[in-house]
Design a protein around this motif. Structure first.
Motif, short mmCIF file in Angstrom:
data_model
loop_
_atom_site.label_atom_id
_atom_site.label_comp_id
_atom_site.label_asym_id
_atom_site.label_seq_id
_atom_site.Cartn_x
_atom_site.Cartn_y
_atom_site.Cartn_z
N CYS A 110 11.80 12.07 -3.97
CA CYS A 110 10.58 11.27 -3.84
C CYS A 110 10.03 11.34 -2.42
O CYS A 110 8.83 11.50 -2.20
CB CYS A 110 10.84 9.81 -4.22
SG CYS A 110 11.05 9.52 -5.98
N VAL A 111 10.92 11.22 -1.45
CA VAL A 111 10.51 11.25 -0.04
C VAL A 111 9.96 12.62 0.33
O VAL A 111 9.05 12.72 1.15
CB VAL A 111 11.68 10.83 0.88
CG1 VAL A 111 11.38 11.10 2.33
CG2 VAL A 111 12.01 9.36 0.67
N ALA A 112 10.48 13.67 -0.28
CA ALA A 112 9.98 15.02 -0.01
C ALA A 112 8.55 15.19 -0.53
O ALA A 112 7.76 15.93 0.05
CB ALA A 112 10.91 16.06 -0.64
N ARG A 113 8.21 14.47 -1.63
CA ARG A 113 6.86 14.56 -2.20
C ARG A 113 5.87 13.65 -1.49
O ARG A 113 4.71 14.01 -1.32
CB ARG A 113 6.89 14.19 -3.68
CG ARG A 113 7.47 15.23 -4.58
CD ARG A 113 7.24 14.90 -6.05
NE ARG A 113 7.76 13.61 -6.47
CZ ARG A 113 9.01 13.38 -6.89
NH1 ARG A 113 9.87 14.38 -6.92
NH2 ARG A 113 9.38 12.19 -7.26
N GLU A 114 6.33 12.45 -1.11
CA GLU A 114 5.44 11.46 -0.50
C GLU A 114 6.26 10.54 0.39
O GLU A 114 7.24 9.95 -0.06
CB GLU A 114 4.76 10.61 -1.58
CG GLU A 114 3.95 9.49 -1.02
CD GLU A 114 3.43 8.53 -2.09
OE1 GLU A 114 2.69 7.61 -1.71
OE2 GLU A 114 3.76 8.69 -3.28
N VAL A 115 5.86 10.44 1.64
CA VAL A 115 6.57 9.56 2.57
C VAL A 115 6.08 8.13 2.34
O VAL A 115 4.89 7.85 2.50
CB VAL A 115 6.34 10.00 4.03
CG1 VAL A 115 7.02 9.04 4.99
CG2 VAL A 115 6.85 11.43 4.23
N PRO A 116 6.99 7.23 1.96
CA PRO A 116 6.58 5.85 1.69
C PRO A 116 6.39 5.05 2.97
O PRO A 116 6.77 5.49 4.06
CB PRO A 116 7.76 5.30 0.88
CG PRO A 116 8.93 6.06 1.40
CD PRO A 116 8.41 7.44 1.71
N SER A 117 5.83 3.86 2.83
CA SER A 117 5.66 2.96 3.97
C SER A 117 6.93 2.18 4.26
O SER A 117 7.15 1.73 5.38
CB SER A 117 4.53 1.96 3.68
OG SER A 117 3.32 2.63 3.44
#
Length: 127
Positions: free
Chosen positions: A45-52
């Motif tokens: 998930c982090v590789a696709r989109e860096v969360p806040s």
């Protein structure tokens, strides 16, 4: 609030019932939630989109949550993202281990919804 302007929270929790309950709580409070049920899913998930912000269960089935936190702290894209450890172990040694692994703070399980919602804005503002 449009989806793109809502802070994204990565919720990493292997218990599907707790994950669903937390997702509903967070979405009702206006956050966008990305879910993962394992360490591997969280890192993907982090590789696709860096969360806040990352809510990270420490008792994951495939890899300890503290290992995930250390991995995230080694990546430039996630170095500054607040990581909140979710754990049922709240002794001084466990707290120290969370901080040493790179977690910003931790919340004891069972999670108190009001405390979680109260702390999120300050954690997001610090990132």
């Amino acid at each position: 609030m449009p989806t793109s302007t809502r802070p994204a929270i990565l919720l990493v929790e292997d218990d599907p019932l707790l994950r669903d309950a937390l997702r509903l709580l967070l979405e009702d409070a206006g956050y966008r939630v990305v879910e993962a049920g394992s360490a591997a899913e969280a890192l993907a998930c982090v590789a696709r989109e860096v969360p806040s912000l990352i809510l990270l269960d420490l008792g994951l089935p495939d890899r300890p949550g503290l290992e995930v936190a250390r991995t995230l702290r080694r990546q430039p894209s996630t170095l500054e993202i607040p990581i909140v450890a979710l754990t049922g172990h709240t002794g001084a040694r466990e707290r120290r281990a969370c901080l040493d692994a790179g977690c910003t703070t931790f919340l004891p399980k069972p999670i108190e919804p009001r405390e979680l919602l109260h702390r999120l804005p300050e954690l997001l503002a610090a990132s």
